[in-house]
Design a protein around this motif. Structure first.
Motif, mmCIF file in Angstrom:
data_model
loop_
_atom_site.group_PDB
_atom_site.id
_atom_site.type_symbol
_atom_site.label_atom_id
_atom_site.label_comp_id
_atom_site.label_asym_id
_atom_site.label_seq_id
_atom_site.Cartn_x
_atom_site.Cartn_y
_atom_site.Cartn_z
ATOM 1 N N HIS A 140 23.272 19.463 83.747
ATOM 2 C CA HIS A 140 22.153 20.106 84.438
ATOM 3 C C HIS A 140 22.226 21.632 84.298
ATOM 4 N N ALA A 141 23.439 22.174 84.351
ATOM 5 C CA ALA A 141 23.617 23.625 84.192
ATOM 6 C C ALA A 141 23.170 24.073 82.806
ATOM 7 N N ARG A 142 23.519 23.294 81.781
ATOM 8 C CA ARG A 142 23.131 23.666 80.412
ATOM 9 C C ARG A 142 21.627 23.541 80.207
ATOM 10 N N VAL A 143 21.034 22.506 80.803
ATOM 11 C CA VAL A 143 19.576 22.337 80.691
ATOM 12 C C VAL A 143 18.862 23.504 81.356
ATOM 13 N N PHE A 144 19.318 23.890 82.572
ATOM 14 C CA PHE A 144 18.664 24.983 83.286
ATOM 15 C C PHE A 144 18.844 26.308 82.542
ATOM 16 N N GLU A 145 20.017 26.519 81.950
ATOM 17 C CA GLU A 145 20.252 27.739 81.178
ATOM 18 C C GLU A 145 19.299 27.818 79.992
ATOM 19 N N ARG A 146 19.089 26.689 79.296
ATOM 20 C CA ARG A 146 18.163 26.669 78.153
ATOM 21 C C ARG A 146 16.734 26.883 78.627
ATOM 22 N N VAL A 147 16.392 26.320 79.788
ATOM 23 C CA VAL A 147 15.045 26.513 80.336
ATOM 24 C C VAL A 147 14.794 28.002 80.580
ATOM 25 N N THR A 200 9.163 21.895 78.043
ATOM 26 C CA THR A 200 8.953 20.491 78.385
ATOM 27 C C THR A 200 10.115 19.689 77.807
ATOM 28 N N PRO A 201 10.225 18.414 78.168
ATOM 29 C CA PRO A 201 11.273 17.592 77.541
ATOM 30 C C PRO A 201 11.187 17.591 76.022
ATOM 31 N N VAL A 202 9.987 17.715 75.497
ATOM 32 C CA VAL A 202 9.806 17.699 74.039
ATOM 33 C C VAL A 202 10.354 18.978 73.411
ATOM 34 N N THR A 203 10.063 20.138 74.011
ATOM 35 C CA THR A 203 10.546 21.403 73.434
ATOM 36 C C THR A 203 12.050 21.592 73.657
ATOM 37 N N LEU A 204 12.595 20.881 74.654
ATOM 38 C CA LEU A 204 14.040 20.962 74.883
ATOM 39 C C LEU A 204 14.827 20.039 73.963
ATOM 40 N N LYS A 205 14.188 18.991 73.475
ATOM 41 C CA LYS A 205 14.886 17.936 72.720
ATOM 42 C C LYS A 205 15.750 18.468 71.577
ATOM 43 N N PRO A 206 15.278 19.397 70.719
ATOM 44 C CA PRO A 206 16.115 19.837 69.585
ATOM 45 C C PRO A 206 17.443 20.474 70.004
ATOM 46 N N TYR A 207 17.492 21.041 71.217
ATOM 47 C CA TYR A 207 18.691 21.749 71.650
ATOM 48 C C TYR A 207 19.761 20.811 72.201
ATOM 49 N N THR A 258 22.604 16.783 70.024
ATOM 50 C CA THR A 258 24.024 16.590 69.732
ATOM 51 C C THR A 258 24.905 16.789 70.963
ATOM 52 N N ASP A 259 24.306 16.843 72.150
ATOM 53 C CA ASP A 259 25.064 17.051 73.376
ATOM 54 C C ASP A 259 25.738 15.740 73.785
ATOM 55 N N GLU A 260 27.075 15.710 73.724
ATOM 56 C CA GLU A 260 27.819 14.476 73.989
ATOM 57 C C GLU A 260 27.642 14.016 75.437
ATOM 58 N N ALA A 261 27.697 14.932 76.395
ATOM 59 C CA ALA A 261 27.564 14.550 77.800
ATOM 60 C C ALA A 261 26.185 13.970 78.083
ATOM 61 N N LEU A 262 25.151 14.550 77.476
ATOM 62 C CA LEU A 262 23.799 14.031 77.668
ATOM 63 C C LEU A 262 23.662 12.657 77.029
ATOM 64 N N ARG A 263 24.360 12.441 75.931
ATOM 65 C CA ARG A 263 24.313 11.142 75.262
ATOM 66 C C ARG A 263 24.834 10.052 76.185
ATOM 67 N N ASP A 264 25.847 10.353 77.000
ATOM 68 C CA ASP A 264 26.378 9.373 77.953
ATOM 69 C C ASP A 264 25.353 9.015 79.023
ATOM 70 N N GLY A 300 20.996 10.099 76.302
ATOM 71 C CA GLY A 300 20.468 10.963 75.247
ATOM 72 C C GLY A 300 19.290 11.783 75.725
ATOM 73 N N THR A 301 18.477 12.230 74.760
ATOM 74 C CA THR A 301 17.343 13.098 75.111
ATOM 75 C C THR A 301 16.289 12.374 75.932
ATOM 76 N N ALA A 302 16.367 11.050 75.976
ATOM 77 C CA ALA A 302 15.433 10.307 76.828
ATOM 78 C C ALA A 302 15.663 10.647 78.300
ATOM 79 N N TYR A 303 16.876 11.103 78.624
ATOM 80 C CA TYR A 303 17.169 11.496 79.993
ATOM 81 C C TYR A 303 16.288 12.661 80.429
ATOM 82 N N LEU A 304 15.960 13.552 79.499
ATOM 83 C CA LEU A 304 15.089 14.687 79.823
ATOM 84 C C LEU A 304 13.711 14.204 80.250
ATOM 85 N N ALA A 305 13.223 13.155 79.569
ATOM 86 C CA ALA A 305 11.919 12.598 79.935
ATOM 87 C C ALA A 305 11.992 11.898 81.287
#
Length: 509
Positions: free
Chosen positions: A65-72, A83-90, A93-99, A102-107
């Protein structure tokens, strides 16, 4: 063990009964609130504009969550829609988010939109829980250090460090935020430049209330240590008190005029007087504002009209944000602790210490006075950086000045000068030629005096008229600009410094 699984495991003491606390207690956090808040931000980026707390990435408990907010924050700063779509490329490859899927978690964060019902309340809770976690960390370190009974332990130093840590928590600081990005630093620099521009191109820091001095040094800059030195009777305390009053009064005036406090070049002021009492300093201010001789005030040789003028001045300045602490024999540790409290309670923006040589160090017996002064000057510089305020410290000069023909002070005249000169960002000397010139006054010639005696007196009188009611601030060191001299008017009867008219300036250099 991950950050999410951190546990506090308190030590159990001997003889603990069945009423003891559970073996482990989770750190305070609300991961659902973090997810809901991030979802609200991703649905509507304008949520960030309505926050009432300075929320930062390190306030989030879950590292993802900290990394997502920093990127936001980074993308919003670039004027991009996040949006979740514009955040997806960043985060592909995030291992913690994959657990977490993955990027579906953003949606999924934006799925129900419940965070939009109360985004400010969610942000406040995230911020408050982060402060509680920081407080837990400080408390754990405090307990561990307090249990250390080795010979090297200094209890007063531990208390000072504990209070400093608690101050950082109260200010919302995070011990994990050790470095500041250049982007953050440049934004702060631009704000200072904007303040200088809005003030008419003269001040980027706090005002001294003296236009010529402001023009030379650009105001009093945050985190700076300014040494104001001079021989006795030069007016050190008067100038420091004038600057403190001018800064506090400007802040008070700006608030009445509806100016944003953050944009004011004034501020509340803390004045630590180790030499004079608070009522003596107040008398000086009242004498200055009512333009009645401070000497007559002390002796009570004033009229009813004079007393009425003083009463009006007192009423007018009743709410002046100037806080005077006249506790004698303060240690540098105690002064820093008191300054922190004033910062927390009154948001002071300037600290004045009168004067440096009356402060005490840690009291370690093996230290000599030079080492003690070094500790004090370092402590004052640390205080300026810690509170992010300018600190003006008055200092005495050695008697070497009196033995020279040229009485103008130099850096080498600072008592125990090595550390003071090194730690200071600016060194000012106050010099009044009138004081020394009056001491060399020849006898007033009579009608029977010789031509030489009359010529000598006339020469003295001509110079007297040039230096009368004038003082010079010699800027001998300045990290932000050039050195040089600033001439000021000094009305000794009112202990008041002011700006000279252009025609009043002499050729003193």
């Amino acid at each position: 063990m991950t950050d999410e699984e951190l546990l506090i495991r308190p030590q159990s003491s001997a003889g603990t009964t069945g009423n003891a606390e559970p073996a482990g207690r989770a750190l305070p956090a609300n991961m659902e609130a973090e997810a809901a808040f991030l979802g609200a931000v991703l649905i509507d980026n304008r949520v960030l504009e309505e926050l009432t707390v300075p929320l930062r990435p390190e306030h989030f408990f879950v590292p993802v969550h900290a990394r997502v907010f920093e990127r936001v924050l980074t993308l919003v700063d670039r004027q991009m829609v996040v949006t979740p779509v514009t955040l997806k490329p960043y985060f592909e490859t995030d291992e913690a988010l994959r657990d977490l899927g993955g990027t579906a978690y953003l949606a999924r964060l934006t799925a129900d939109g419940q965070g939009l019902l109360a985004p400010r309340e969610l942000a406040q809770q995230i911020y408050d829980l982060a402060l509680l976690r920081e407080l837990v960390s400080v408390g754990r370190e405090l307990v561990e250090s307090a249990l250390d009974t080795s010979v090297e332990v200094e209890p007063m130093r531990q208390i000072e460090e504990a209070e400093a840590a608690l101050y950082r928590v109260a200010e919302g600081a995070s011990s994990g935020n050790e470095a500041e990005s250049f982007r953050q630093s440049s934004v702060a620099a631009l704000q200072q430049i904007e303040r200088a521009l809005n003030s008419g191109g003269h001040i980027s820091g706090k005002t001294t209330g003296l236009s010529d001095l402001n023009s030379k040094v650009g105001g009093l800059h945050d985190s700076d240590l300014i040494i104001l030195a001079g021989r006795p009777a030069m007016g050190k305390t008067s100038l420091a008190m004038n600057i403190a009053f001018n800064c506090a009064h400007r802040y008070q005036t700006d608030l009445k005029d509806g100016i944003d406090p953050a944009k004011s070049v004034g501020s509340p002021v803390a004045f630590f007087s180790l030499e004079m009492s608070a009522d003596q300093l107040a008398t000086r201010i009242l004498a200055e504002q009512s333009e009645i001789s401070s000497e007559l005030l002390r002796m009570g040789k004033i009229s009813r009209d004079d007393f009425q003028r003083i009463s009006f001045a007192s009423q007018r300045l009743a709410n002046l944000p100037l806080y005077i602490d006249d506790t004698p024999a303060l240690s540098i540790a105690a002064l820093r602790a008191r300054a922190r409290r004033l910062k927390r309670r009154h948001d002071i923006g300037l600290v004045v210490v009168d004067y440096l040589q009356l402060l005490q160090g840690s009291g370690r017996g093996n230290d000599n006075r030079v080492n003690e002064i070094s500790e004090i000057s370092r402590g004052l510089k640390t205080l300026a950086k810690e509170l992010s305020v300018p600190v003006i410290a008055l200092s005495q000069l050695s008697r070497a000045v009196e033995s020279r023909e040229d009485k103008r002070p130099q850096l080498s005249d600072l008592r125990e000068s090595g550390s003071i000169e090194q730690d200071a960002d600016m060194v000012w000397f106050i010099f009044r030629e009138e004081y020394y010139h009056n001491a060399a006054k020849p006898e007033d010639p009579s009608e029977t005096s010789s031509a030489d005696a009359i010529a000598k007196y006339d020469t003295w009188m001509a110079r007297h008229l040039e230096v009368m009611n004038k003082a010079t601030v010699i800027i001998s060191k300045q990290r932000h600009g050039s050195t040089g001299n600033v001439q000021l008017m000094f009305q000794s009867e009112f202990t008041k410094f002011g700006d000279l008219h252009p025609g009043q300036r002499s050729d003193f250099e």
